[in-house]
Design a protein around this motif. Structure first.
Motif, mmCIF file in Angstrom:
data_model
loop_
_atom_site.group_PDB
_atom_site.id
_atom_site.type_symbol
_atom_site.label_atom_id
_atom_site.label_comp_id
_atom_site.label_asym_id
_atom_site.label_seq_id
_atom_site.Cartn_x
_atom_site.Cartn_y
_atom_site.Cartn_z
ATOM 1 N N LEU A 1 0.872 -0.986 -0.233
ATOM 2 C CA LEU A 1 0.345 -0.194 0.206
ATOM 3 C C LEU A 1 1.204 1.039 -0.272
ATOM 4 O O LEU A 1 0.254 2.616 -0.529
ATOM 5 N N GLY A 2 1.900 1.355 1.204
ATOM 6 C CA GLY A 2 2.992 2.063 0.830
ATOM 7 C C GLY A 2 3.570 2.306 -0.489
ATOM 8 O O GLY A 2 3.761 4.066 -1.019
ATOM 9 N N LEU A 3 4.163 1.356 -1.185
ATOM 10 C CA LEU A 3 4.565 1.696 -2.426
ATOM 11 C C LEU A 3 3.513 2.152 -3.509
ATOM 12 O O LEU A 3 4.030 2.733 -4.473
ATOM 13 N N LEU A 4 2.331 1.908 -3.269
ATOM 14 C CA LEU A 4 0.930 1.995 -3.718
ATOM 15 C C LEU A 4 0.598 3.455 -4.051
ATOM 16 O O LEU A 4 -0.370 3.896 -4.950
ATOM 17 N N HIS A 5 0.809 4.220 -3.275
ATOM 18 C CA HIS A 5 -0.169 5.233 -2.409
ATOM 19 C C HIS A 5 0.138 6.432 -3.761
ATOM 20 O O HIS A 5 -1.073 6.912 -3.260
ATOM 21 N N VAL B 1 -7.381 9.991 -7.252
ATOM 22 C CA VAL B 1 -8.228 9.734 -7.262
ATOM 23 C C VAL B 1 -8.558 8.675 -8.646
ATOM 24 O O VAL B 1 -8.353 7.685 -8.335
ATOM 25 N N ILE B 2 -7.260 9.576 -9.119
ATOM 26 C CA ILE B 2 -6.525 8.611 -10.491
ATOM 27 C C ILE B 2 -6.159 7.625 -9.878
ATOM 28 O O ILE B 2 -6.347 6.105 -11.310
ATOM 29 N N GLY B 3 -5.082 6.922 -9.358
ATOM 30 C CA GLY B 3 -4.421 6.119 -9.111
ATOM 31 C C GLY B 3 -4.771 5.079 -7.732
ATOM 32 O O GLY B 3 -5.647 4.137 -8.314
ATOM 33 N N GLY B 4 -5.720 5.757 -7.675
ATOM 34 C CA GLY B 4 -7.244 4.508 -6.923
ATOM 35 C C GLY B 4 -8.153 4.291 -7.851
ATOM 36 O O GLY B 4 -8.842 2.773 -7.905
ATOM 37 N N GLY B 5 -8.687 4.877 -8.432
ATOM 38 C CA GLY B 5 -9.364 4.445 -9.791
ATOM 39 C C GLY B 5 -8.784 3.400 -10.922
ATOM 40 O O GLY B 5 -9.503 2.410 -10.823
ATOM 41 N N ILE B 6 -7.956 3.454 -10.719
ATOM 42 C CA ILE B 6 -6.788 2.292 -11.264
ATOM 43 C C ILE B 6 -6.988 1.634 -11.048
ATOM 44 O O ILE B 6 -6.688 -0.043 -11.120
ATOM 45 N N HIS C 1 -6.635 -2.047 -0.925
ATOM 46 C CA HIS C 1 -6.747 -1.281 -0.838
ATOM 47 C C HIS C 1 -7.075 0.400 -1.736
ATOM 48 O O HIS C 1 -6.399 0.507 -1.759
ATOM 49 N N TRP C 2 -7.624 -0.535 -2.637
ATOM 50 C CA TRP C 2 -7.768 0.570 -3.850
ATOM 51 C C TRP C 2 -8.887 1.960 -3.383
ATOM 52 O O TRP C 2 -8.072 3.425 -2.949
ATOM 53 N N TYR D 1 -15.030 7.918 3.289
ATOM 54 C CA TYR D 1 -15.056 6.852 3.111
ATOM 55 C C TYR D 1 -13.181 7.078 4.907
ATOM 56 O O TYR D 1 -13.150 7.778 4.299
ATOM 57 N N SER D 2 -13.861 5.834 5.155
ATOM 58 C CA SER D 2 -12.541 5.888 6.782
ATOM 59 C C SER D 2 -12.238 4.661 6.908
ATOM 60 O O SER D 2 -13.386 3.407 6.335
ATOM 61 N N SER D 3 -11.033 4.118 7.231
ATOM 62 C CA SER D 3 -11.034 2.737 7.779
ATOM 63 C C SER D 3 -8.963 3.334 8.312
ATOM 64 O O SER D 3 -8.680 4.353 8.541
#
Length: 142
Positions: A37-41, A58-63, A71-72, A85-87
């Motif tokens: 997740l750290g690498l992809l954030h 938004v762009i990264g999460g959408g991809i 964990h998008w 959203y929260s977690s």
């Protein structure tokens, strides 16, 4: 395109996420998940034009959603002042993100705000990141 400085930030966030998971005695699978997740954030920076950098999440999460990444939502909503959203994992990601400066060095939450203020020539109280830091502190993250 992701700059060398941004790569330093990304690797620093990944390492801090991994360290957090290890220090909290999470399973090896969870340690791997936190690290990834750290690498992809900030992957959205690779696909955003400079004018869209504020939407990198938004762009990264959408991809990542299209690819079925678990964990998008954490990627999609990180950095949002009032996320829909929260977690707990989103809190940890934002905590790590705010502790690693723009070149990958560990800093305090207040130090990160100072760095962002200087970089963008915006007073700390006007930074979008200030409410995020305040929220993290109110939840006991330092």
């Amino acid at each position: 395109m992701i700059s060398q400085d941004r790569k330093g930030h990304i690797w620093g966030v990944a390492e801090l996420m991994k360290k957090y998971a290890e220090e909290h005695n999470l399973s090896s699978d969870e340690v791997e998940e936190y690290y990834m997740l750290g690498l992809l954030h900030d992957i959205g920076y690779e696909f955003a034009e400079q004018k869209d950098y504020q939407r990198h999440n938004v762009i990264g999460g959408g991809i990542l959603k299209k690819l079925g990444y678990k964990h998008w939502k954490e990627v999609y909503y990180h950095g949002e002042v009032t996320p829909e959203y929260s977690s707990h994992l989103l809190d940890i990601l934002e905590w790590a993100d705010m502790h690693i400066d723009s070149v990958g060095k560990y800093v305090s939450l207040d130090g990160r705000l100072e760095e962002l203020s200087e970089r963008y020539s915006v007073p700390i109280n006007e930074l979008d990141s200030k409410p995020i830091v305040d929220r993290l502190k109110s939840k006991g993250f330092n």
